[in-house]
Enzyme design. Structure first.
Site, short mmCIF file in Angstrom:
data_model
loop_
_atom_site.label_atom_id
_atom_site.label_comp_id
_atom_site.label_asym_id
_atom_site.label_seq_id
_atom_site.Cartn_x
_atom_site.Cartn_y
_atom_site.Cartn_z
N ASP A 252 39.59 34.94 40.07
CA ASP A 252 39.90 35.95 39.45
C ASP A 252 41.39 36.53 39.74
O ASP A 252 42.16 37.20 39.26
CB ASP A 252 39.12 37.20 39.13
CG ASP A 252 38.71 37.93 40.45
OD1 ASP A 252 39.27 37.39 41.60
OD2 ASP A 252 37.80 38.64 40.39
N SER A 253 41.94 36.01 41.07
CA SER A 253 43.25 36.03 41.39
C SER A 253 44.09 35.56 40.49
O SER A 253 45.28 35.70 40.60
CB SER A 253 43.53 35.58 42.66
OG SER A 253 43.01 34.08 42.85
N ASP B 288 35.08 32.32 39.60
CA ASP B 288 34.73 33.81 39.57
C ASP B 288 34.16 34.17 38.39
O ASP B 288 34.89 34.10 37.36
CB ASP B 288 35.87 34.40 40.09
CG ASP B 288 36.25 34.57 41.52
OD1 ASP B 288 35.12 34.46 42.39
OD2 ASP B 288 37.31 34.85 41.87
N LYS C 86 30.84 32.52 41.47
CA LYS C 86 31.24 33.26 42.60
C LYS C 86 31.06 35.02 42.12
O LYS C 86 31.75 35.11 41.01
CB LYS C 86 32.32 33.04 43.43
CG LYS C 86 32.41 34.02 44.74
CD LYS C 86 33.77 33.56 45.55
CE LYS C 86 35.01 34.08 45.03
NZ LYS C 86 35.32 35.43 44.88
N GLU D 277 31.02 39.17 43.50
CA GLU D 277 31.31 40.22 44.85
C GLU D 277 30.19 41.00 44.91
O GLU D 277 29.59 41.59 43.78
CB GLU D 277 32.80 40.98 44.37
CG GLU D 277 33.79 39.95 44.60
CD GLU D 277 35.20 40.86 44.20
OE1 GLU D 277 36.36 40.14 43.92
OE2 GLU D 277 34.95 42.26 44.13
N GLU E 21 36.02 38.28 53.25
CA GLU E 21 37.44 38.62 53.31
C GLU E 21 37.82 39.81 53.96
O GLU E 21 37.40 40.82 53.95
CB GLU E 21 37.78 38.91 51.76
CG GLU E 21 39.39 39.06 51.56
CD GLU E 21 39.71 39.12 50.11
OE1 GLU E 21 40.83 39.39 49.93
OE2 GLU E 21 38.84 38.67 49.15
#
Length: 271
Positions: free
Chosen positions: A51-52, A90, A120, A122, A189
């Site tokens: 998602d970056s 993501d 993925k 978070e 991270e």
């Protein structure tokens, strides 16, 4: 994809084997066909459609604005380019945090519409129900702990996470929960290297570090950062392997000059 390339392809099972034999896992981001083609051919094990993309492809300040449709668009382009690497996508902000049914629906859309290999997300205990329901559908899940960019407004800073004992112990517990739930890997991270080493030792799933030291089972960077395309981001953990910003700027400047001076195209470059 040919039978031969399928046999060579990286799978979640192969990542576990790599951890067991001590072979490090190389992971990079890609968001488009051309970049993914290069990254895959260079031998990267895992490609993250992160998602970056919100930052490096769309110019947003945070990762929060990117939508599920946008992530699917990028992932479809990447998957078409890849022959070997495992492709992980993501789940963007808002598609799994509040409702596990929405999480399942989001993950299924990604898998069906992109043909990627895994998703993925978070978080730890807070999103465990979503993780479990996605896994129950047969969709591989990669976790992400430590600095979680989708929670930036909660933290208020991108500083190193889990320096204090209470947060460190929670991170260890969350990693163990994700491991027991069946996640095939977990990104760690921007946490202290000693904590990342402990987590890596205590879980069976591979750990992928970014700003988490060298004891994790693998490393991940944003391709645009390590290639020097993005010049405005220089954390301690980032090693730049090229300066493509300067190379590309010079090339474009040379092109503009040649056009202005009537040097391009020359006689050999026309029909």
């Amino acid at each position: 994809m040919s039978v031969e390339s399928t046999l060579r392809a990286v799978t979640t099972y192969r990542l576990t084997e790599m951890k067991q034999r001590g072979e490090k896992i190389a992971m990079l981001t890609s968001y488009d066909y051309s970049m993914a083609k290069i990254v895959d051919a260079a031998g990267v094990d895992v490609i993250l459609v992160g998602d970056s993309a919100a930052n490096v492809m769309h110019g947003y300040e945070t990762t929060l604005p990117i939508t599920l449709d946008m992530m699917i668009y990028h992932a479809k382009s990447v998957v078409r380019a890849v022959n070997r690497a495992l492709v992980v996508v993501d789940l963007p902000f808002g598609t799994y945090q509040g409702n596990s049914k929405v999480a399942v629906d989001s993950a299924i859309r990604i898998m069906k519409e992109t043909e990627a290999d895994a998703v993925k997300l978070e978080g730890g205990e807070e999103v465990l129900e979503s993780v479990q329901r996605i896994l129950a559908c047969g969709i591989p899940v990669m976790g992400h702990l430590g600095l979680t960019p989708q929670s930036i407004h909660k933290f208020g800073t991108y500083t190193v996470r889990a320096r204090e004992e209470a947060e460190a112990e929670k991170l260890v517990r969350d990693a163990q929960l994700l491991d027991r739930a069946g996640c095939f890997a977990c990104v760690l991270e921007k946490i202290p290297a000693v904590l990342a080493e402990r987590v890596t030792r205590e879980v069976s799933m591979p750990t992928i570090g970014i700003g988490a030291g060298g004891a994790t089972d693998g490393q991940v960077l944003v391709a645009h950062d390590m290639l020097g395309i993005n010049k405005g981001f220089s954390p301690r953990f980032l090693r730049r392997y090229a300066d493509l910003h300067s190379v590309m700027t010079d090339a474009v400047s040379d092109y503009v000059r040649d056009v202005k001076e009537c040097d391009f195209p020359n006689e050999k470059e026309q029909y």
